[in-house]
Design an enzyme around this catalytic site. Structure first.
Site, mmCIF file in Angstrom:
data_model
loop_
_atom_site.group_PDB
_atom_site.id
_atom_site.type_symbol
_atom_site.label_atom_id
_atom_site.label_comp_id
_atom_site.label_asym_id
_atom_site.label_seq_id
_atom_site.Cartn_x
_atom_site.Cartn_y
_atom_site.Cartn_z
ATOM 1 N N ASP A 1 5.348 -5.105 19.118
ATOM 2 C CA ASP A 1 4.892 -5.271 17.738
ATOM 3 C C ASP A 1 4.963 -3.963 16.953
ATOM 4 O O ASP A 1 5.204 -2.896 17.518
ATOM 5 C CB ASP A 1 3.453 -5.828 17.706
ATOM 6 C CG ASP A 1 2.554 -5.187 18.771
ATOM 7 O OD1 ASP A 1 2.818 -4.034 19.157
ATOM 8 O OD2 ASP A 1 1.605 -5.846 19.216
ATOM 9 N N ASN B 1 -10.428 -9.878 21.775
ATOM 10 C CA ASN B 1 -10.475 -11.301 21.403
ATOM 11 C C ASN B 1 -9.429 -12.123 22.180
ATOM 12 O O ASN B 1 -9.203 -13.283 21.865
ATOM 13 C CB ASN B 1 -10.251 -11.468 19.895
ATOM 14 C CG ASN B 1 -8.881 -10.949 19.442
ATOM 15 O OD1 ASN B 1 -8.062 -10.540 20.259
ATOM 16 N ND2 ASN B 1 -8.651 -10.990 18.145
ATOM 17 N N HIS C 1 -6.141 -11.475 22.386
ATOM 18 C CA HIS C 1 -4.758 -11.499 21.863
ATOM 19 C C HIS C 1 -3.796 -10.818 22.835
ATOM 20 O O HIS C 1 -4.198 -9.970 23.643
ATOM 21 C CB HIS C 1 -4.673 -10.898 20.453
ATOM 22 C CG HIS C 1 -4.801 -9.410 20.364
ATOM 23 N ND1 HIS C 1 -5.214 -8.771 19.218
ATOM 24 C CD2 HIS C 1 -4.573 -8.408 21.249
ATOM 25 C CE1 HIS C 1 -5.206 -7.465 19.408
ATOM 26 N NE2 HIS C 1 -4.838 -7.222 20.641
ATOM 27 N N GLU D 1 -2.784 -13.426 17.569
ATOM 28 C CA GLU D 1 -4.235 -13.525 17.437
ATOM 29 C C GLU D 1 -4.712 -14.959 17.701
ATOM 30 O O GLU D 1 -3.951 -15.918 17.525
ATOM 31 C CB GLU D 1 -4.634 -13.122 16.005
ATOM 32 C CG GLU D 1 -4.284 -11.685 15.639
ATOM 33 C CD GLU D 1 -5.303 -10.670 16.135
ATOM 34 O OE1 GLU D 1 -5.814 -10.811 17.269
ATOM 35 O OE2 GLU D 1 -5.577 -9.723 15.380
HETATM 36 P P1 PGA Z 1 -5.840 -1.221 23.816
HETATM 37 O O1 PGA Z 1 -5.263 -2.461 23.021
HETATM 38 O O2 PGA Z 1 -4.878 -0.949 24.921
HETATM 39 O O3 PGA Z 1 -5.892 -0.091 22.829
HETATM 40 O O4 PGA Z 1 -7.190 -1.602 24.324
HETATM 41 C C1 PGA Z 1 -4.789 -3.563 23.740
HETATM 42 C C2 PGA Z 1 -4.453 -4.688 22.794
HETATM 43 O O5 PGA Z 1 -5.061 -4.798 21.722
HETATM 44 O O6 PGA Z 1 -3.568 -5.501 23.139
#
Ligand code: PGA
Length: 245
Positions: free
Chosen positions: A66, A134, A136, A141
């Protein structure tokens, strides 16, 4: 599905790095799906170390999950800059083999189609994933529906709050991102999801509960035949005792 629970993120990342190294060594043209965020950083440090010790990545192609919409690749907070800072500058992957969505494309829909076209031509051998608090994956999302293909996603408040630490002010977190969809993720030959720390425990417990729901996108990984979950004890804390401890 394999669930591996390690004492801490460093040991877990050493395991993940060894899995990734096998793909790089054994595939003639390995295609890696890469992630950003805090989770893959210890893994990326190990890959840089592997390269210093002689492992070549010159035959590797990469696809990032992304990119934020509206940030130039040169912006410090962009995922282009993140990848350069934390991984690409240390490896020998040709720049023409490294793919990240262009969040500044004038026609975002056309950019999504371009990315899907590239993904169709390069099936991912090993897809690295983190997981949002959450649930995702990528920036897919939670919602009533999930998108199969690369698309523009409005980021949830939970995600923007979680990512505010990378920006000067919370308001500077972009509202939207381009993300690959569930198709490309689930088409990958092997998925390696890493989750570390107590903030991920709820999402991990939900994803591995046996119920599949678009309200928790990572739960769709249960439909994939070859997922390795690499967790530390804190992220695994809410899993049933019967799993991995
Ligand atoms: P993070 O993010 O590695 O910074 O915890 C992971 C994500 O949001 O997929």
């Amino acid at each position: 599905m394999h669930i591996r629970i390690f004492e801490n993120r460093e040991v877990a990342s050493a395991y993940a790095a060894a899995l990734l190294e096998q793909t790089v060594i054994h595939q003639p043209h390995p295609v890696l799906g890469l992630a950003t965020g805090e989770t893959p950083l210890p893994l990326y440090r190990r890959l840089a170390e592997f390269h210093r010790q002689g492992l070549s990545f010159s035959h590797v192609t990469t696809f990032n999950l992304d990119e934020y919409v509206g940030l130039p690749a040169t912006a410090r907070e962009s995922y282009h800059a993140f990848m350069e800072q934390h991984l690409f500058q240390f490896l020998d992957i040709p720049s023409s083999h490294r793919h990240i969505p262009n969040g500044l494309a004038a026609d975002l829909l056309a950019e999504c189609r371009r990315y899907d076209h590239l993904l169709q031509e390069h099936r991912i051998d090993l897809q690295l994933l983190g997981i949002g608090r959450n649930g995702h994956i990528g920036f897919n999302e939670p919602g009533e529906t999930l998108s199969a293909n690369t698309h523009v996603m409005s980021l949830s408040k939970s995600t923007r709050d979680a990512n505010a630490r990378f920006f000067e002010t919370p308001d500077a977190v972009p509202q939207k991102a381009i993300t690959i969809g569930l198709n490309a993720i689930l088409e990958s030959r092997h998925i390696l999801l890493m989750a570390f720390g107590p903030d991920k425990a709820d999402a991990i417990a939900g994803a591995l509960s046996g119920e599949i729901s678009t309200a928790l996108p990572a739960s769709l990984l249960e439909t994939h035949p070859n997922v390795t979950w690499v967790l530390d004890r804190e992220a695994a804390r809410l899993l049933p005792e019967s799993i991995g401890r």
